[in-house]
Design a protein around this motif. Structure first.
Motif, PDB file in Angstrom:
ATOM      1  N   ARG A 106      -5.692   0.941   4.828  1.00  0.00           N
ATOM      2  CA  ARG A 106      -4.565   0.333   5.538  1.00  0.00           C
ATOM      3  C   ARG A 106      -3.353   1.277   5.471  1.00  0.00           C
ATOM      4  NH1 ARG A 106      -3.844  -5.416   3.606  1.00  0.00           N
ATOM      5  NH2 ARG A 106      -3.279  -4.364   1.658  1.00  0.00           N
ATOM      6  N   ARG A 107      -2.639   1.306   6.580  1.00  0.00           N
ATOM      7  CA  ARG A 107      -1.477   2.193   6.649  1.00  0.00           C
ATOM      8  C   ARG A 107      -0.431   1.808   5.606  1.00  0.00           C
ATOM      9  NH1 ARG A 107       0.519   5.397   9.258  1.00  0.00           N
ATOM     10  NH2 ARG A 107      -1.190   5.361  10.758  1.00  0.00           N
ATOM     11  N   LYS A 108       0.154   2.850   4.977  1.00  0.00           N
ATOM     12  CA  LYS A 108       1.270   2.630   4.059  1.00  0.00           C
ATOM     13  C   LYS A 108       2.594   3.075   4.665  1.00  0.00           C
ATOM     14  CE  LYS A 108       0.963   3.974  -0.201  1.00  0.00           C
ATOM     15  NZ  LYS A 108       0.599   4.852  -1.355  1.00  0.00           N
ATOM     16  N   GLY A 109       2.566   4.204   5.366  1.00  0.00           N
ATOM     17  CA  GLY A 109       3.801   4.752   5.900  1.00  0.00           C
ATOM     18  C   GLY A 109       4.010   4.399   7.355  1.00  0.00           C
ATOM     19  N   LYS A 110       4.797   5.240   8.043  1.00  0.00           N
ATOM     20  CA  LYS A 110       5.091   5.020   9.447  1.00  0.00           C
ATOM     21  C   LYS A 110       3.932   5.524  10.301  1.00  0.00           C
ATOM     22  CE  LYS A 110      10.072   5.739   8.767  1.00  0.00           C
ATOM     23  NZ  LYS A 110      11.216   6.618   9.107  1.00  0.00           N
ATOM     24  N   LYS A 111       3.897   5.059  11.557  1.00  0.00           N
ATOM     25  CA  LYS A 111       2.910   5.594  12.491  1.00  0.00           C
ATOM     26  C   LYS A 111       3.141   7.099  12.640  1.00  0.00           C
ATOM     27  CE  LYS A 111       0.739   1.871  14.358  1.00  0.00           C
ATOM     28  NZ  LYS A 111       0.523   1.341  15.686  1.00  0.00           N
ATOM     29  N   GLY A 112       2.048   7.820  12.634  1.00  0.00           N
ATOM     30  CA  GLY A 112       2.121   9.271  12.734  1.00  0.00           C
ATOM     31  C   GLY A 112       1.994   9.951  11.386  1.00  0.00           C
ATOM     32  N   GLU A 113       2.043   9.151  10.290  1.00  0.00           N
ATOM     33  CA  GLU A 113       1.905   9.716   8.944  1.00  0.00           C
ATOM     34  C   GLU A 113       0.527   9.382   8.385  1.00  0.00           C
ATOM     35  OE1 GLU A 113       6.632   9.048   7.714  1.00  0.00           O
ATOM     36  OE2 GLU A 113       5.024   8.026   6.604  1.00  0.00           O
ATOM     37  N   SER A 114      -0.070  10.345   7.707  1.00  0.00           N
ATOM     38  CA  SER A 114      -1.367  10.098   7.077  1.00  0.00           C
ATOM     39  C   SER A 114      -1.141   9.564   5.671  1.00  0.00           C
ATOM     40  CB  SER A 114      -2.195  11.390   7.034  1.00  0.00           C
ATOM     41  OG  SER A 114      -2.687  11.707   8.299  1.00  0.00           O
ATOM     42  N   SER A 115      -0.791   8.307   5.603  1.00  0.00           N
ATOM     43  CA  SER A 115      -0.521   7.680   4.313  1.00  0.00           C
ATOM     44  C   SER A 115      -1.258   6.349   4.271  1.00  0.00           C
ATOM     45  CB  SER A 115       1.001   7.471   4.142  1.00  0.00           C
ATOM     46  OG  SER A 115       1.274   6.870   2.899  1.00  0.00           O
ATOM     47  N   ALA A 464     -14.175   5.085  12.175  1.00  0.00           N
ATOM     48  CA  ALA A 464     -14.278   6.546  12.050  1.00  0.00           C
ATOM     49  C   ALA A 464     -15.170   6.919  10.871  1.00  0.00           C
ATOM     50  CB  ALA A 464     -12.895   7.153  11.874  1.00  0.00           C
ATOM     51  N   THR A 465     -15.794   8.092  10.972  1.00  0.00           N
ATOM     52  CA  THR A 465     -16.525   8.640   9.826  1.00  0.00           C
ATOM     53  C   THR A 465     -15.614   9.567   9.012  1.00  0.00           C
ATOM     54  OG1 THR A 465     -17.351  10.449  11.202  1.00  0.00           O
ATOM     55  CG2 THR A 465     -18.768   8.523  10.981  1.00  0.00           C
ATOM     56  N   LEU A 466     -14.684  10.229   9.697  1.00  0.00           N
ATOM     57  CA  LEU A 466     -13.699  11.108   9.052  1.00  0.00           C
ATOM     58  C   LEU A 466     -12.308  10.741   9.569  1.00  0.00           C
ATOM     59  CD1 LEU A 466     -15.488  14.528   9.772  1.00  0.00           C
ATOM     60  CD2 LEU A 466     -15.490  13.323   7.578  1.00  0.00           C
ATOM     61  N   ILE A 467     -11.307  10.995   8.782  1.00  0.00           N
ATOM     62  CA  ILE A 467      -9.941  10.900   9.298  1.00  0.00           C
ATOM     63  C   ILE A 467      -9.795  11.960  10.384  1.00  0.00           C
ATOM     64  CG2 ILE A 467      -7.510  11.314   8.727  1.00  0.00           C
ATOM     65  CD1 ILE A 467      -8.484   8.688   7.673  1.00  0.00           C
ATOM     66  N   ASP A 468      -9.367  11.550  11.580  1.00  0.00           N
ATOM     67  CA  ASP A 468      -9.204  12.523  12.655  1.00  0.00           C
ATOM     68  C   ASP A 468      -7.759  12.524  13.157  1.00  0.00           C
ATOM     69  OD1 ASP A 468      -8.935  10.331  14.338  1.00  0.00           O
ATOM     70  OD2 ASP A 468     -10.983  10.428  15.089  1.00  0.00           O
ATOM     71  N   ASP A 469      -7.507  13.195  14.268  1.00  0.00           N
ATOM     72  CA  ASP A 469      -6.133  13.359  14.748  1.00  0.00           C
ATOM     73  C   ASP A 469      -5.512  12.045  15.216  1.00  0.00           C
ATOM     74  OD1 ASP A 469      -7.012  15.909  14.322  1.00  0.00           O
ATOM     75  OD2 ASP A 469      -6.149  16.733  16.150  1.00  0.00           O
ATOM     76  N   THR A 470      -6.355  11.055  15.561  1.00  0.00           N
ATOM     77  CA  THR A 470      -5.853   9.755  16.001  1.00  0.00           C
ATOM     78  C   THR A 470      -5.531   8.844  14.818  1.00  0.00           C
ATOM     79  OG1 THR A 470      -7.132   9.947  18.049  1.00  0.00           O
ATOM     80  CG2 THR A 470      -6.419   7.744  17.449  1.00  0.00           C
ATOM     81  N   SER A 471      -6.184   9.068  13.690  1.00  0.00           N
ATOM     82  CA  SER A 471      -6.038   8.164  12.540  1.00  0.00           C
ATOM     83  C   SER A 471      -4.587   7.914  12.129  1.00  0.00           C
ATOM     84  CB  SER A 471      -6.827   8.709  11.341  1.00  0.00           C
ATOM     85  OG  SER A 471      -8.183   8.865  11.654  1.00  0.00           O
ATOM     86  N   PRO A 472      -3.705   8.937  12.131  1.00  0.00           N
ATOM     87  CA  PRO A 472      -2.317   8.655  11.712  1.00  0.00           C
ATOM     88  C   PRO A 472      -1.614   7.590  12.565  1.00  0.00           C
ATOM     89  CG  PRO A 472      -2.726  11.007  11.654  1.00  0.00           C
ATOM     90  CD  PRO A 472      -3.921  10.381  12.305  1.00  0.00           C
ATOM     91  N   TYR A 473      -2.164   7.269  13.725  1.00  0.00           N
ATOM     92  CA  TYR A 473      -1.557   6.241  14.580  1.00  0.00           C
ATOM     93  C   TYR A 473      -2.316   4.915  14.507  1.00  0.00           C
ATOM     94  CZ  TYR A 473       1.331   9.999  16.204  1.00  0.00           C
ATOM     95  OH  TYR A 473       2.236  11.027  16.224  1.00  0.00           O
ATOM     96  N   ALA A 474      -3.286   4.838  13.600  1.00  0.00           N
ATOM     97  CA  ALA A 474      -4.014   3.588  13.394  1.00  0.00           C
ATOM     98  C   ALA A 474      -3.384   2.816  12.237  1.00  0.00           C
ATOM     99  CB  ALA A 474      -5.482   3.869  13.102  1.00  0.00           C
ATOM    100  N   ASP A 475      -3.471   1.505  12.303  1.00  0.00           N
ATOM    101  CA  ASP A 475      -2.965   0.669  11.207  1.00  0.00           C
ATOM    102  C   ASP A 475      -4.069   0.353  10.217  1.00  0.00           C
ATOM    103  OD1 ASP A 475      -0.116  -0.140  12.243  1.00  0.00           O
ATOM    104  OD2 ASP A 475      -1.484  -0.291  13.951  1.00  0.00           O
ATOM    105  N   LEU A 476      -5.298   0.425  10.717  1.00  0.00           N
ATOM    106  CA  LEU A 476      -6.460   0.121   9.883  1.00  0.00           C
ATOM    107  C   LEU A 476      -7.562   1.101  10.276  1.00  0.00           C
ATOM    108  CD1 LEU A 476      -7.141  -2.110   7.806  1.00  0.00           C
ATOM    109  CD2 LEU A 476      -8.105  -3.442   9.696  1.00  0.00           C
ATOM    110  N   VAL A 477      -8.123   1.792   9.293  1.00  0.00           N
ATOM    111  CA  VAL A 477      -9.239   2.712   9.558  1.00  0.00           C
ATOM    112  C   VAL A 477     -10.467   2.181   8.835  1.00  0.00           C
ATOM    113  CG1 VAL A 477     -10.101   5.062   9.354  1.00  0.00           C
ATOM    114  CG2 VAL A 477      -7.671   4.675   9.790  1.00  0.00           C
ATOM    115  N   LEU A 478     -11.532   1.942   9.614  1.00  0.00           N
ATOM    116  CA  LEU A 478     -12.763   1.367   9.049  1.00  0.00           C
ATOM    117  C   LEU A 478     -13.851   2.425   8.976  1.00  0.00           C
ATOM    118  CD1 LEU A 478     -12.823  -1.961  11.111  1.00  0.00           C
ATOM    119  CD2 LEU A 478     -11.798  -1.549   8.863  1.00  0.00           C
ATOM    120  N   PRO A 479     -14.476   2.610   7.805  1.00  0.00           N
ATOM    121  CA  PRO A 479     -15.529   3.623   7.681  1.00  0.00           C
ATOM    122  C   PRO A 479     -16.795   3.172   8.400  1.00  0.00           C
ATOM    123  CG  PRO A 479     -15.342   2.374   5.639  1.00  0.00           C
ATOM    124  CD  PRO A 479     -14.252   1.874   6.551  1.00  0.00           C
TER     125      PRO A 479
END
Length: 793
Positions: A106-115, A464-479
């Motif tokens: 789950r996102r911690k930071g702002k959109k565009g940040e990989s946190s 996603a299988t890997l964090i990619d260039d779109t991931s920083p703009y996602a709120d939730l990334v599911l493996p």
């Protein structure tokens, strides 16, 4: 076969210190390490279907102690007959990638940040189901959308069903169009495009179509090209490739015609001019199956005679008039001429114009009358499948039984334009967007609007299988799983003359913490209180099994079988026999898993023209009408000036006067990295630059004349500058590109996508001006002028 421990470790690429289970390349799960060191080394094999590209190649995976160690081709899979491409060989690097996501985040930071912060699947489902339930209760289901990378499998249909059952029409697929797809849809409303049989042609003319390094099936066409080349002395087959860059298609052709970028359609119409002037056209086909060919001042002959005589075409294309004349006469004199357009031709501002012109060349020359050359795809016996569409006038997306010829376009043509459609008020503001199997922040030419659009959507969920260039703009990334850990079914490959279904089945269970997309959607539908399918399958594998029951009941086709001639099979069928005996569906299903898939060995029937809409030739009036009807797609394009014919405006970029020391940037794809995902696999990085001898990074291909003028030699570094930025690349001086272009391979320059791709190389698409073809909505890769500067060390 006896497997020694040393052999085993070598198969896994593990030596020395790494023998303890720590590989430089592969991340072997901890629980497999003990097996790896002390197991009995029992060899087994499993069959499945490759998922690295949409071609549906059958694979056999070798396992030692149930650990996959190598991927081979399945010798009885009809598409690839035991062969694989480099991407197919490298599949295990996806499975064992050390940076795979293992837990929802789950996102911690702002959109565009990989946190990120890890969360449980229970929390992830709670967050998603709460969002969907809220939309359903408020009757705002149209605020849900799904952006989905279509890999030509049943999962695309399943995801579309999921969107529909939620009450939304916002299903946005992403994939490359098939060969001739744009032109055939415009000319006679054919979608998907007709299949073709290369073995039936005696003159193959490819307009930018690189069958050997890109979709629909490079392994199938590489095999077929080899066979056709061997028989060329006997058959007299001539293969001509037309493009600004030679590519493998040009190297394997009888003749390569170097043409100015973006001018492929003009060359096709120049050939049409000669065929008409010589009165060497298929008058019977035109009279019976076309419309508006003879329509007075604004008909097709008027268009080509006014604008495309050989001398004018030569000025546009750079092809000598005598060559235009010769090609036209050779093509029209052939018994079964075949012209194909795809690849770079659907990535330009003249995409639809070009493919429509090439389709017209087939209609004129007698290609559509040649026996057995064009084939009619036979629908699978499981009922109509909804087609994702976009209304070209309103911008509304939907799933329909079939496209409406006058108003609809296939949705994947324009899905890259979603942020612009939203800005134009043609899409509702989404509250929730799912993204799967595609990385739009890497692939699109206009990233800023995508960043802004994704930043405005409150809940973006990415599989996603890997964090990619779109991931920083996602709120939730599911493996999610790789194709080696999941069930799916590869669908018949567009343009191929036969039907095949390739079964994907887990070679190994999903790694801990990872779930297949299909099963996640099923559970999400249940938690949201929506019945996803009437059959109520308990799992996505159950859905696949259910979909195969109509295939079994139809009695058509057969599970893949070993070397049995089609003639022998035909004789068996006449007597009511099958290759295999499967009296019950359970037997049929077992055979599918053992053999790897199903196919119908009989080729598709010949295309019957009397059953379809008449062929409409392009005219000035049609171009004008289309540009007005599809004005929605024309963002970034100048309005008509003066009395310039609108179709000529389409060609404006290719008629530009050359600016001193400028090049047209021309990204191209390679067999090792068709979609950009190959960059995450080190084997493909090692071999992607095999021919120019440049590894782990891109290069710039430049014609010797231009290199000499700029005092450049092979290996020098250059700075490539566009209005959108600059990159530094090594130059390769080669005579196999037009002097007007700078060819740069696509696939590098990811900001994420794991340790083997992150910040390695540059992405030429990032330098491209965001222009589109106003007739189809396809983003152009062939419209950006760049300046080149020598970098002095």
């Amino acid at each position: 076969m006896k497997i020694t421990r040393r052999n085993f470790l070598q198969m896994l690429g593990i030596t020395g210190v790494a023998a303890g289970g720590i590989s430089q390349v592969w991340a072997i799960p901890d629980q497999w390490v003990e097996k790896l060191q002390y197991g009995p080394r029992i060899e087994t094999w499993k069959v499945s279907t490759c998922g690295q590209c949409p071609a549906g190649c059958g694979i056999r995976v070798r396992l030692i102690d149930e650990i996959p160690v190598r991927i081979f081709g399945n010798p009885i899979a009809p598409v690839n007959s035991g062969f694989t491409c480099p991407m197919g060989e490298a599949g295990l690097e996806l499975l064992y990638h050390p940076d795979r996501i293992r837990q929802p985040m789950r996102r911690k930071g702002k959109k565009g940040e990989s946190s990120w912060e890890p969360i449980s699947w229970k929390e992830a489902f709670g967050q998603m189901s709460q969002g969907l339930q809220g939309l359903v209760k408020k009757k705002q289901a149209d605020r849900f959308g799904f952006f989905f990378g279509d890999r030509n499998t049943l999962l695309t249909h399943f995801a579309g069903d999921f969107v529909t059952r939620m009450g939304s029409t916002n299903f946005f697929p992403w994939r490359a169009p098939g060969i001739n797809e744009l032109g055939f849809w415009q000319a006679f409303g054919e979608y998907p495009p007709l299949a073709f049989d290369l073995e039936k042609t005696d003159y193959l003319l490819t307009f930018g179509t690189n069958l050997l390094e890109g979709p629909p099936s490079p392994v199938y066409f590489n095999r077929l090209y080899g066979k056709l080349k061997e028989s060329r002395p006997r058959t007299g087959l001539k293969v001509v490739h037309v493009d600004a860059r030679m590519s493998q298609a040009g190297k394997n052709a009888t003749e390569w015609i170097q043409v100015r970028p973006g001018s492929l359609g003009a060359l096709a119409l120049g050939m049409a001019y000669v065929i008409l002037r010589d009165k060497n056209f298929d008058d019977d086909f035109i009279t019976r199956y076309s419309q508006d060919f003879r329509g007075g001042k604004e008909d097709f002959p008027n268009l080509v005679s006014r604008y495309y005589p050989p001398d004018k075409v030569s000025a546009i294309t750079g092809v000598p008039p005598e060559t235009v004349l010769r090609l036209a006469r050779e093509f029209s004199a052939a018994k079964a001429p075949l012209a194909l357009s795809g690849g770079v031709s659907d990535r330009s501002e003249t995409a639809l114009f070009t493919q429509w012109a090439v389709a017209s060349l087939n209609a004129l020359s007698g290609s559509f009358s040649a026996k057995g050359l064009w084939r009619e795809p036979v629908p699978l016996p499981w009922g109509p499948t909804p087609v994702p569409s976009v209304n070209a006038r309103t911008g509304a997306f939907s799933l329909k039984p079939q496209l409406a010829p006058e108003s609809d376009l296939p949705a994947h043509w324009t899905s890259e334009e979603l942020p612009h459609l939203r800005s134009a008020g043609k899409l509702p503001d989404l509250s929730m967007l799912m993204i799967a199997q595609v990385d739009p922040l890497y692939l699109t030419t206009d990233r800023k609007p995508w960043q802004e659009w994704l930043s405005r959507i409150p809940q973006v969920v990415q599989f996603a299988t890997l964090i990619d260039d779109t991931s920083p703009y996602a709120d939730l990334v599911l493996p999610t799983t790789t194709y080696l850990e999941q069930w799916d079914m590869a669908l018949p490959v567009p343009n191929l003359p036969f039907s095949q279904l390739g079964l994907q089945q887990p070679i190994v269970p999903p790694l801990n913490g990872i779930r297949p997309i299909g099963d996640v959607l099923l559970q999400l539908a249940t938690e949201t209180g929506v019945t996803l399918l009437p059959e109520k399958p308990k799992s996505y594998s159950g859905y696949i099994e259910t979909r195969m029951k109509p295939i079994f009941a139809s009695g058509k086709g057969t599970p893949y079988f070993e070397a049995v001639s089609l003639q022998f099979l035909g004789e068996m069928r006449k007597r009511g026999w099958q290759v295999y005996s499967y009296p019950a569906f359970a037997d049929f299903w077992r055979l599918l898993q053992e053999k790897g898939g199903w196919w119908d060995p009989g080729e598709y029937p010949e295309a019957e023209w009397k059953k379809r809409k008449k062929f409409a030739f392009p005219t000035v009036a049609r171009f004008e009408a289309l540009l007005k009807e599809r004005a929605l797609l024309s963002h970034g394009r100048e309005t008509q000036k003066g009395d310039t014919p609108l179709h000529a405006l389409l060609e404006a970029p290719i008629r530009k006067t050359e600016i001193a020391d400028s090049f047209l940037l021309s990204p191209f794809t390679t067999l090792m990295n068709m979609t950009g995902e190959g960059a995450s696999q080190p084997l493909l990085q090692e071999i992607s630059g095999l021919i120019p001898r440049v590894y782990w990074g891109p290069w710039a291909e430049m014609h010797p004349e231009r290199a000499k003028r700029l005092s450049l030699k092979d290996g020098d570094l250059i700075r490539v500058v566009s209005r959108r930025g600059s990159v530094t690349l090594p130059v390769k001086v080669v005579p196999t590109v037009s002097s007007e272009i700078l060819g740069v391979p696509f696939g590098y320059g990811h900001k994420e996508s794991g340790r083997y791709a992150k910040n390695i190389g540059t992405n030429p698409v990032a330098l491209i001006d965001p222009l589109v073809d106003p007739l189809s909505g396809r983003a152009s890769w062939q419209s950006t002028q760049v300046r080149v500067e020598k970098v002095t060390k």
